[in-house]
Every structure is written in C-alpha cells, then in structure tokens.
Enzyme design. Structure first.
Site, PDB file in Angstrom:
ATOM      1  N   GLY A 185       0.831  -1.206   0.000  1.00  0.00           N
ATOM      2  CA  GLY A 185       0.000   0.000   0.000  1.00  0.00           C
ATOM      3  C   GLY A 185       0.858   1.245   0.000  1.00  0.00           C
ATOM      4  N   SER A 186       0.303   2.296   0.561  1.00  0.00           N
ATOM      5  CA  SER A 186       0.966   3.597   0.476  1.00  0.00           C
ATOM      6  C   SER A 186       2.058   3.741   1.540  1.00  0.00           C
ATOM      7  CB  SER A 186      -0.074   4.697   0.661  1.00  0.00           C
ATOM      8  OG  SER A 186      -0.655   4.556   1.946  1.00  0.00           O
ATOM      9  N   GLY A 190       2.057   2.515   5.327  1.00  0.00           N
ATOM     10  CA  GLY A 190       3.231   1.683   5.632  1.00  0.00           C
ATOM     11  C   GLY A 190       3.863   2.104   6.950  1.00  0.00           C
ATOM     12  N   GLU A 207       5.600  -3.295   0.958  1.00  0.00           N
ATOM     13  CA  GLU A 207       5.629  -3.100  -0.496  1.00  0.00           C
ATOM     14  C   GLU A 207       4.922  -1.776  -0.754  1.00  0.00           C
ATOM     15  OE1 GLU A 207       6.958  -5.037  -2.877  1.00  0.00           O
ATOM     16  OE2 GLU A 207       7.633  -6.658  -1.576  1.00  0.00           O
ATOM     17  N   CYS A 241       1.582   0.372  -9.125  1.00  0.00           N
ATOM     18  CA  CYS A 241       2.686   0.858  -8.281  1.00  0.00           C
ATOM     19  C   CYS A 241       3.962   1.062  -9.089  1.00  0.00           C
ATOM     20  CB  CYS A 241       2.932  -0.097  -7.125  1.00  0.00           C
ATOM     21  SG  CYS A 241       3.249  -1.780  -7.677  1.00  0.00           S
TER      22      CYS A 241
HETATM   23  P1  NAD Z   1      -3.389   2.305   1.252  1.00  0.00           P
HETATM   24  O1  NAD Z   1      -2.095   2.405   1.981  1.00  0.00           O
HETATM   25  O2  NAD Z   1      -4.350   3.433   1.381  1.00  0.00           O
HETATM   26  O3  NAD Z   1      -4.204   0.989   1.709  1.00  0.00           O
HETATM   27  C1  NAD Z   1      -3.594  -0.275   1.805  1.00  0.00           C
HETATM   28  C2  NAD Z   1      -4.255  -1.057   2.930  1.00  0.00           C
HETATM   29  O4  NAD Z   1      -4.093  -0.354   4.152  1.00  0.00           O
HETATM   30  C3  NAD Z   1      -5.753  -1.281   2.725  1.00  0.00           C
HETATM   31  O5  NAD Z   1      -6.049  -2.640   3.000  1.00  0.00           O
HETATM   32  C4  NAD Z   1      -6.398  -0.343   3.720  1.00  0.00           C
HETATM   33  O6  NAD Z   1      -7.592  -0.869   4.259  1.00  0.00           O
HETATM   34  C5  NAD Z   1      -5.351  -0.208   4.805  1.00  0.00           C
HETATM   35  N1  NAD Z   1      -5.394   1.114   5.470  1.00  0.00           N
HETATM   36  C6  NAD Z   1      -5.709   2.308   4.889  1.00  0.00           C
HETATM   37  N2  NAD Z   1      -5.615   3.301   5.811  1.00  0.00           N
HETATM   38  C7  NAD Z   1      -5.210   2.720   6.966  1.00  0.00           C
HETATM   39  C8  NAD Z   1      -4.942   3.210   8.277  1.00  0.00           C
HETATM   40  N3  NAD Z   1      -5.068   4.504   8.595  1.00  0.00           N
HETATM   41  N4  NAD Z   1      -4.561   2.330   9.225  1.00  0.00           N
HETATM   42  C9  NAD Z   1      -4.421   1.012   8.947  1.00  0.00           C
HETATM   43  N5  NAD Z   1      -4.682   0.498   7.717  1.00  0.00           N
HETATM   44  C10 NAD Z   1      -5.073   1.322   6.740  1.00  0.00           C
HETATM   45  O7  NAD Z   1      -2.989   2.020  -0.248  1.00  0.00           O
HETATM   46  P2  NAD Z   1      -3.948   1.954  -1.508  1.00  0.00           P
HETATM   47  O8  NAD Z   1      -4.505   3.315  -1.750  1.00  0.00           O
HETATM   48  O9  NAD Z   1      -4.868   0.820  -1.379  1.00  0.00           O
HETATM   49  O10 NAD Z   1      -2.896   1.580  -2.653  1.00  0.00           O
HETATM   50  C11 NAD Z   1      -2.161   2.545  -3.338  1.00  0.00           C
HETATM   51  C12 NAD Z   1      -0.744   2.630  -2.847  1.00  0.00           C
HETATM   52  O11 NAD Z   1      -0.175   1.343  -2.774  1.00  0.00           O
HETATM   53  C13 NAD Z   1       0.156   3.404  -3.784  1.00  0.00           C
HETATM   54  O12 NAD Z   1       1.055   4.168  -3.026  1.00  0.00           O
HETATM   55  C14 NAD Z   1       0.883   2.323  -4.551  1.00  0.00           C
HETATM   56  O13 NAD Z   1       2.108   2.711  -5.102  1.00  0.00           O
HETATM   57  C15 NAD Z   1       1.053   1.310  -3.495  1.00  0.00           C
HETATM   58  N6  NAD Z   1       1.210  -0.008  -4.088  1.00  0.00           N
HETATM   59  C16 NAD Z   1       2.390  -0.648  -3.964  1.00  0.00           C
HETATM   60  C17 NAD Z   1       2.560  -1.883  -4.563  1.00  0.00           C
HETATM   61  C18 NAD Z   1       3.822  -2.653  -4.478  1.00  0.00           C
HETATM   62  O14 NAD Z   1       3.805  -3.839  -4.814  1.00  0.00           O
HETATM   63  N7  NAD Z   1       4.930  -2.085  -4.033  1.00  0.00           N
HETATM   64  C19 NAD Z   1       1.513  -2.441  -5.277  1.00  0.00           C
HETATM   65  C20 NAD Z   1       0.321  -1.749  -5.368  1.00  0.00           C
HETATM   66  C21 NAD Z   1       0.177  -0.535  -4.762  1.00  0.00           C
END
Ligand code: NAD
Length: 464
Positions: A185-186, A190, A207, A241
């Site tokens: 995720g973001s 992270g 990731e 990503c």
């Molecule tokens: P996100 O970080 O918003 O969400 C990811 C997960 O975290 C979700 O399951 C969500 O429910 C949870 N989450 C969200 N807010 C939270 C909080 N405050 N506390 C705890 N958990 C929380 O990411 P996204 O918007 O779903 O995805 C986009 C991001 O992910 C982009 O930055 C992208 O580059 C990255 N990404 C990375 C990869 C990789 O393989 N490196 C792949 C896909 C996406």
C-alpha cells in the site's frame, strides 16, 4: 475478529501446515479457484475498477497462476535442508539450515490489483507452510467480498482466513499476535503498520509506492519506446505501483517523443478513451478529483479531460513540468505523465538520486555508457531497460522497494524465504571434546593455543 490469529495459530501448532503434501494441496486448490471462478473475478474487478477482462487475466489471474506453477515445480528443492560447511575449528561437526514456517502471517492488500496483490504473497506464505489471514482492500469491495467467500471454501479454512474492512480492521489485526506482516500500500499507511509492528517486534515486509522515473534519450526508436511507456503508464488507468510516474528527457528528445506518446495512446484506446471499454476507471470520485487538482495550472501536450462522476481521466502528457509542482511532489497514480526537462543523462541521474529511492526505474537508451551510468549511479527497487512494469510478473526476479519505496521482497524463491525462518542447526558430538581448548582459565600456552585454534594467525595472541 480478535480471535482470528489465535484460531489460526491453534491449527498451525498442530503441524498440519508444515508438510509438503499440505502445501502442494493448497497451492493446487488456489490455482483451481482462479481457473474455476475466472468469470466471477473478472466481474468483481469490472465492478470495482472497470477493468477489462483481458487485463484481469494478464495482470491479476495470470501472474498468480504463474507463481503457483513456479512454486509447485520447485517446492521440494526449496524445502530441502541445506548442508553448509563449517570452519575446520568446529570439526568434527555437521551444520545445516532448515527453512521453517513462520507461523501466522497477515497479508494486507491495496485496491489497485486487489486479486494479484493478496494472492501472490499468499502463494509464498502457503508454499512456506504458514497459516494466513488476509485483509483485502475495502476500496475494491466486490473483489474483497468474493475473496472472503471463495478462499475459505477452496483452501483449508482452519489455516486461511479473510477479514474484511478498512483501517479499523487493520488496526484490530495488528493488535493480534502475528509472526509476520506483509503489507502492500501507500507509504503513509506503511508507516502506521511499521509503528504498530515495532511495539510487538513483529517483522514486516512493506511493499510501497512512490514516483518511478523513466529516462529516454535520442538513441532509441522513439515510436517503439513511446508504445511501451504508454502501455506501462495507462495499464489500469495508471493505477499501478510500478507505472512510469514521470519522464526525464532533454527538451529536444521530449519534443520529438510527445507526438509518438500521443499516437501510442490513440492506437491503444482510440480518439475517445472515455467510451472505450479497454480503458479502466479511476477507483473513486475522490481520486479523480485529486488527479484533476494535480492538473490545475498545467497545459496538457495532449489529453487533460477529466470527468469526475464517470471516474475518468484521459491519457495525458504534460511537457516541461515544473519539478516543484504538486504533480512532481506526490505519486501520481493515474494516467498523467509529466515530462521534466534535463540537460543530460547525468542530470537525470542527479535528479533521481536527489529524491526518495524509487520502486522502479526505467531507462530507454541504446548507449552502453548511459546504461552503465544508471546502474552505477542510482538505486531503485528494480531497474528495467526498454520495458516498464513487466518485471513484476517474473517469478525469478525479487520484487520489492528500497528506502521509502519499501523493505523486503517477494516472488518465486524470494517469497519462500520471506515467509520462512532460516534456522541454523549445528550438531557437534561431545566426543572428541575439541572445545576443551577454549575453556577457561585463560593462562599461559593454553590461552595462546585457544586464540590460534579459533582464528589462526589472523589475530595476535591475547595479552598475558
Ligand atoms: P493504502 O495504503 O491506502 O491501503 C492499503 C491497505 O491499508 C488497505 O487494506 C487499507 O484498508 C489499509 N489502510 C488504509 N488506511 C489505513 C490506516 N489509517 N490504518 C491502517 N490500515 C489502513 O494504499 P492503496 O490506496 O490501497 O494503494 C495505493 C498505494 O499502494 C500506492 O502508493 C501504490 O504505489 C502502493 N502499491 C504498492 C505496490 C507494491 O507492490 N509495491 C503495489 C500496489 C500498490
């Protein structure tokens, strides 16, 4: 909910998940699930992201089946204890490294590839013999519901659980006793995950994302390069990503490249991408508004159309973007490609190294000197020449970020290692007792002999 990890642990502790037979059965069942329910998966992704079915097969289902096949072919070898040599001082003795399952692992996924990015790590976690709890993204609700329905039906439900929900579900999960957290995720979330994991000293794989640059010089076929760049950029409407986030080129190369980029986008999605079923949607109106905001104040070289209610952003290129504009300060995660002008390949390298380490870096150049300069002068999760994004689907290439783009890696054997503990096992018979020479008291010839025995002549004798 609070008992999920405990229930999984009770099953893990029976040893049921550690056998090769169990791992193979689970991997085959997962492959079977993907094949049997392909059309339901396509429908869920169409509902969540407007993903065309072909893209679902190419980028979601196909890579996971590829990982499963790869793991099934190699699992016996991966699981084999590895004998290692010991320094002569240890002899007679034997040593080996065992790869043990970690226990209960959590996989937390994002919305952009909501099948691939939870099931691909799941392949590694199962191959390594773990119990797994998965938390798919709430922003892809149809996919999340489908995974919650199908995974426990097809896989061992005592060892694989799905919890649904948003941040609160993650917060609950992170409070439970876990042996590893695998988060995609973001960067923002992270950090939240890493902080929570620090309080329990639970290891994490992060990731994350960031801005992945692409550099193009005039030595390449610009028509072919433009097609590849736009393919990587526009896949899933830029919500990838490892999509090229921005492009670096000299003003002269940029000027020649832009018409090729425009032509490639039109070849792929026609003059009206908004009406083309092969062109995906932005995940939410909020994200569409965010992209619209990033475009404010810029003149598009082509594209630029935004329709918030329809969650559509046209393929867009901004030539001569200001490096300090908001467009260049956050991950774009949409079909907008800014081109920043640089004077040379070295200036591009300096631009990249002055910023957080990217998840991926793409270089289009036939000049060996330039390629070498990028290899030596930069770092990034992955580096690809002449093709963006596709390294993600090659099981033999470890996939992960570096610095702000993530920590840890997976895919293929790297996944198996990520979800295993490498346990050192030393076996030293009591007789003959060669260790005797190390026992205190450290006096006289005996001390000198101990040092010599352990370290040869690489260190001097201890002070008398
Ligand atoms: P996100 O970080 O918003 O969400 C990811 C997960 O975290 C979700 O399951 C969500 O429910 C949870 N989450 C969200 N807010 C939270 C909080 N405050 N506390 C705890 N958990 C929380 O990411 P996204 O918007 O779903 O995805 C986009 C991001 O992910 C982009 O930055 C992208 O580059 C990255 N990404 C990375 C990869 C990789 O393989 N490196 C792949 C896909 C996406």
């Amino acid at each position: 909910m609070t008992d999920v990890a405990d229930a999984l642990r009770a099953h893990f502790d029976t040893g049921a998940t550690a056998t090769r037979r169990w791992r193979v059965t689970q991997l085959r069942a997962l492959r079977d699930l993907l094949r049997r329910h392909q059309h339901r998966i396509e429908a869920a992704l169409a509902a969540d992201l407007g993903k065309p079915a072909a893209e679902v097969v190419i980028t979601e289902i196909g890579p996971v089946i590829g990982e499963i096949d790869h793991a099934l072919r190699r699992l016996r070898r991966w699981m084999r204890p590895r004998r290692v040599r010991l320094p002569y001082q240890y002899l007679p003795a034997r040593a080996r490294v065992l790869r043990q399952p970690l226990g209960v692992v959590a996989i937390i996924g994002p919305w952009n590839y909501p099948v691939h990015l939870v099931l691909n790590p799941l392949v590694g976690a199962l191959a390594a013999g773990n119990a797994v709890v998965i938390k798919p993204s709430e922003l892809a609700p149809a996919t999340s519901a489908l995974l919650a329905e199908l995974l426990p039906l097809h896989l061992d439900p005592s060892a694989v659980a799905v919890v649904e929900g948003g941040p609160e579900a993650v917060t609950d999960l992170l409070r439970q006793r876990l042996d590893h957290i695998f988060f995609t995720g973001s960067e923002r979330v992270g950090r939240i995950v890493a902080e929570a994991a620090a309080t329990t000293l639970t290891p994490v794989t992060l990731e994350l994302g960031g801005k992945s640059p692409v550099y193009v010089d005039g030595s390449v076929d610009l028509t072919a390069a433009a097609r590849r760049i736009m393919w990587g950029k526009l896949l899933n409407s830029g919500q990838t990503c490892v999509a090229p986030d921005y492009l670096l080129a000299t003003p002269e190369v940029a000027g020649r490249l832009v018409p090729h980029l425009a032509r490639a986008a039109e070849e792929f999605y026609g003059p009206e991408p908004a009406a083309n079923p092969d062109y995906g949607r932005i995940v939410s109106q909020g994200h569409t508004e965010r992209l619209s905001g990033l475009l404010d104040g810029h003149v598009a070289a082509f594209g630029g159309a935004v329709d918030v209610p329809a969650r559509h952003v046209a393929p867009t290129v901004i030539d001569g973007a200001d490096p300090d504009s908001p467009l260049m300060c956050e991950e774009i995660f949409g079909p907008v490609l800014p081109i920043v002008h640089v004077a040379s390949a070295q200036a591009a390298i300096d631009f990249i190294t002055a910023r957080p380490k990217p998840l991926a870096l793409y270089v289009f150049s036939r000049r060996r000197r330039v390629r070498r300069a990028f290899i030596r002068g930069t770092t990034s999760g992955g580096l690809c020449f002449d093709l963006p994004t596709a390294h993600l689907a090659a099981p033999e290439l470890p996939f992960g970020g570096v610095g702000a783009s993530g920590m840890g890696a997976y895919h293929g054997e790297t996944s198996f290692e990520t979800f295993s503990h490498s346990r050192s096992v030393l076996d030293k018979p009591l007789r003959p007792d060669t260790v005797r020479l190390l026992y205190p008291p450290y006096r006289g010839r005996r001390a000198a002999l101990s040092v010599r025995l352990m370290h040869g002549r690489s260190v001097g004798p201890a002070a008398p």
